[in-house]
Design a protein around this motif. Sequence first.
Motif, PDB file in Angstrom:
ATOM      1  N   ARG A 104       0.941  16.680  36.488  1.00 19.30           N
ATOM      2  CA  ARG A 104       1.842  17.641  37.122  1.00 19.30           C
ATOM      3  C   ARG A 104       1.327  19.046  36.831  1.00 19.30           C
ATOM      4  O   ARG A 104       1.546  19.577  35.743  1.00 19.30           O
ATOM      5  N   ASP A 105       0.601  19.617  37.799  1.00 17.16           N
ATOM      6  CA  ASP A 105      -0.002  20.949  37.625  1.00 17.16           C
ATOM      7  C   ASP A 105      -0.896  20.942  36.377  1.00 17.16           C
ATOM      8  O   ASP A 105      -1.850  20.206  36.304  1.00 17.16           O
ATOM      9  N   SER A 106      -0.547  21.746  35.376  1.00 20.01           N
ATOM     10  CA  SER A 106      -1.360  21.820  34.157  1.00 20.01           C
ATOM     11  C   SER A 106      -0.735  21.022  33.016  1.00 20.01           C
ATOM     12  O   SER A 106      -0.918  21.336  31.843  1.00 20.01           O
ATOM     13  N   ALA A 107       0.023  19.999  33.374  1.00 20.58           N
ATOM     14  CA  ALA A 107       0.674  19.163  32.359  1.00 20.58           C
ATOM     15  C   ALA A 107       0.559  17.695  32.748  1.00 20.58           C
ATOM     16  O   ALA A 107       0.270  17.348  33.894  1.00 20.58           O
ATOM     17  N   LEU A 108       0.756  16.833  31.751  1.00 24.16           N
ATOM     18  CA  LEU A 108       0.763  15.390  31.974  1.00 24.16           C
ATOM     19  C   LEU A 108       2.111  14.830  31.552  1.00 24.16           C
ATOM     20  O   LEU A 108       2.661  15.214  30.512  1.00 24.16           O
ATOM     21  N   LYS A 109       2.641  13.914  32.352  1.00 29.97           N
ATOM     22  CA  LYS A 109       3.868  13.213  31.989  1.00 29.97           C
ATOM     23  C   LYS A 109       3.496  11.798  31.577  1.00 29.97           C
ATOM     24  O   LYS A 109       2.864  11.066  32.343  1.00 29.97           O
ATOM     25  N   VAL A 110       3.870  11.433  30.369  1.00 31.39           N
ATOM     26  CA  VAL A 110       3.575  10.101  29.830  1.00 31.39           C
ATOM     27  C   VAL A 110       4.870   9.307  29.767  1.00 31.39           C
ATOM     28  O   VAL A 110       5.843   9.746  29.135  1.00 31.39           O
ATOM     29  N   CYS A 111       4.918   8.158  30.434  1.00 30.57           N
ATOM     30  CA  CYS A 111       6.120   7.324  30.480  1.00 30.57           C
ATOM     31  C   CYS A 111       5.804   5.920  30.002  1.00 30.57           C
ATOM     32  O   CYS A 111       4.722   5.386  30.260  1.00 30.57           O
ATOM     33  N   GLY A 112       6.771   5.318  29.342  1.00 24.76           N
ATOM     34  CA  GLY A 112       6.619   3.937  28.897  1.00 24.76           C
ATOM     35  C   GLY A 112       7.898   3.433  28.282  1.00 24.76           C
ATOM     36  O   GLY A 112       8.779   4.226  27.909  1.00 24.76           O
ATOM     37  N   GLU A 113       8.026   2.123  28.164  1.00 21.07           N
ATOM     38  CA  GLU A 113       9.237   1.526  27.599  1.00 21.07           C
ATOM     39  C   GLU A 113       9.213   1.498  26.076  1.00 21.07           C
ATOM     40  O   GLU A 113      10.250   1.448  25.434  1.00 21.07           O
ATOM     41  N   ASP A 114       8.011   1.511  25.504  1.00 16.98           N
ATOM     42  CA  ASP A 114       7.861   1.499  24.046  1.00 16.98           C
ATOM     43  C   ASP A 114       7.626   2.935  23.566  1.00 16.98           C
ATOM     44  O   ASP A 114       6.574   3.526  23.823  1.00 16.98           O
ATOM     45  N   GLY A 115       8.600   3.482  22.867  1.00 20.46           N
ATOM     46  CA  GLY A 115       8.511   4.870  22.408  1.00 20.46           C
ATOM     47  C   GLY A 115       7.329   5.130  21.497  1.00 20.46           C
ATOM     48  O   GLY A 115       6.720   6.199  21.542  1.00 20.46           O
ATOM     49  N   GLU A 116       6.981   4.133  20.674  1.00 17.69           N
ATOM     50  CA  GLU A 116       5.857   4.294  19.750  1.00 17.69           C
ATOM     51  C   GLU A 116       4.537   4.399  20.517  1.00 17.69           C
ATOM     52  O   GLU A 116       3.692   5.239  20.206  1.00 17.69           O
ATOM     53  N   GLN A 117       4.378   3.547  21.544  1.00 17.70           N
ATOM     54  CA  GLN A 117       3.154   3.585  22.347  1.00 17.70           C
ATOM     55  C   GLN A 117       3.041   4.899  23.123  1.00 17.70           C
ATOM     56  O   GLN A 117       1.943   5.442  23.275  1.00 17.70           O
TER      57      GLN A 117
ATOM     58  N   ARG B  85      -5.823  24.753  29.149  1.00 22.07           N
ATOM     59  CA  ARG B  85      -6.858  24.974  30.163  1.00 22.07           C
ATOM     60  C   ARG B  85      -6.976  23.752  31.065  1.00 22.07           C
ATOM     61  O   ARG B  85      -7.019  22.620  30.581  1.00 22.07           O
ATOM     62  N   VAL B  86      -7.038  24.002  32.353  1.00 21.99           N
ATOM     63  CA  VAL B  86      -7.177  22.906  33.318  1.00 21.99           C
ATOM     64  C   VAL B  86      -8.496  22.164  33.103  1.00 21.99           C
ATOM     65  O   VAL B  86      -8.586  20.955  33.289  1.00 21.99           O
ATOM     66  N   GLU B  87      -9.541  22.901  32.657  1.00 18.93           N
ATOM     67  CA  GLU B  87     -10.855  22.287  32.428  1.00 18.93           C
ATOM     68  C   GLU B  87     -10.767  21.171  31.392  1.00 18.93           C
ATOM     69  O   GLU B  87     -11.423  20.124  31.527  1.00 18.93           O
ATOM     70  N   ASP B  88      -9.957  21.397  30.336  1.00 18.50           N
ATOM     71  CA  ASP B  88      -9.801  20.378  29.297  1.00 18.50           C
ATOM     72  C   ASP B  88      -9.105  19.143  29.862  1.00 18.50           C
ATOM     73  O   ASP B  88      -9.447  18.003  29.518  1.00 18.50           O
ATOM     74  N   LEU B  89      -8.143  19.382  30.727  1.00 17.86           N
ATOM     75  CA  LEU B  89      -7.401  18.287  31.360  1.00 17.86           C
ATOM     76  C   LEU B  89      -8.331  17.452  32.237  1.00 17.86           C
ATOM     77  O   LEU B  89      -8.291  16.214  32.205  1.00 17.86           O
ATOM     78  N   ILE B  90      -9.189  18.132  32.982  1.00 13.16           N
ATOM     79  CA  ILE B  90     -10.161  17.440  33.850  1.00 13.16           C
ATOM     80  C   ILE B  90     -11.115  16.600  33.010  1.00 13.16           C
ATOM     81  O   ILE B  90     -11.442  15.456  33.349  1.00 13.16           O
ATOM     82  N   ALA B  91     -11.559  17.157  31.875  1.00 15.99           N
ATOM     83  CA  ALA B  91     -12.474  16.430  30.979  1.00 15.99           C
ATOM     84  C   ALA B  91     -11.814  15.177  30.419  1.00 15.99           C
ATOM     85  O   ALA B  91     -12.454  14.117  30.309  1.00 15.99           O
ATOM     86  N   VAL B  92     -10.535  15.281  30.074  1.00 13.69           N
ATOM     87  CA  VAL B  92      -9.813  14.135  29.517  1.00 13.69           C
ATOM     88  C   VAL B  92      -9.635  13.043  30.572  1.00 13.69           C
ATOM     89  O   VAL B  92      -9.745  11.855  30.254  1.00 13.69           O
TER      90      VAL B  92
END
Length: 361
Positions: free
Chosen positions: A76-89, A47-54
């Motif tokens: 990205r639309d109804s999804a989030l892209k998480v990027c970083g150099e540390d895979g654990e983080q 739900r987009v509403e949950d994304l907005i709340a977060v």
Amino acid sequence: MLAKLTSIVLMLIKIWNGPTISAFHQFLLSLFIKMEKVVERIVNADRVEDLIAVFGSFDENIRLIEHEMDVTIVSRDSALKVCGEDGEQVMYAVKAIESLMALAARGEAIHEQNVRYVIQLVKAGKEGQIHHLAADVICITAKGKPIKAKTLGQKKYVEAIKDNVITLGIGPAGTGKTYLAVAAAVAAFRAKEINRIILTRPAVEAGERLGFLPGDLQSKVDPYLRPLYDALFDMLGPETYQKYLERGNIEVAPLAYMRGRTLDDSFIILDEAQNTSKEQMKMFLTRLGFGSKIVITGDITQIDLPGDKISGLREAMRVLKGVDDIAIMKLNESDVVRHALVQKIIKAYEVDEERREKGKR
């Protein structure tokens, strides 16, 4: 996307592989190495509403996750892209976002305090316990707001109050010890499990000698019992509180006035118990009557007694350990539900206290 960029970089390196452009060559190689290190994960939202709340107001929650995990989060639309150099983080960030969306889907408000707490649980490998947060309503306030435990420590504390006759809640300021105890008392009163709520507190600042203060007994003790009043006003509303006070269903008095009484069918809360003497604590505990519950709250790091006096709360923790129907619950800085700086202040004092104790040895 990353695979396409990588192939482009490799192609450019092959094309411009001459001695005159070695600096550019090195730049492309460093760019390629950096891109190879970047880890990407996608978090889909139902739900987009949950994304907005977060995301929170002005994206403050997402920025906090980015800062704590050293990642970049893009919508990205109804999804989030998480990027970083540390895979654990990156993995931690994904778990935190998914947990926060699950809380939002249950109607929980997402704010800095629970974002920080969820991050803390995820880093400790306790993300599986996050679904327990705010699961049970203790009671409803006069304004219709549900009161719930906000941390796992608070949840265990509330469960201990339900399951035991006497509960000692020990922890620093801001952990909700008193507020949750009052909420449990109001819930028991509304369920007709008890007939009276009795709130008491040692008036150490006045040396338990309240005679020199102006006004009647109520006026004398009001300044010392204000936190308890505030919690009751919140739960019941001022008019209902006044009605129950006049009927004798609610009683607020200094600890000295408990002597010689037997308290049946009552929910008794002793606040700031670290400032009781050994004799006062024993006197209070032996006031317990049939059908009653006692909750004792205090912070053993804020004792205002003279140096030669032993805190009754400290003594009770030692003496009553292992006794049936008595629970000793300890809350810590992770259970603080005030400003984030309060947690850091409490932790700093704890570290300093530990250092001093080691110095004494």
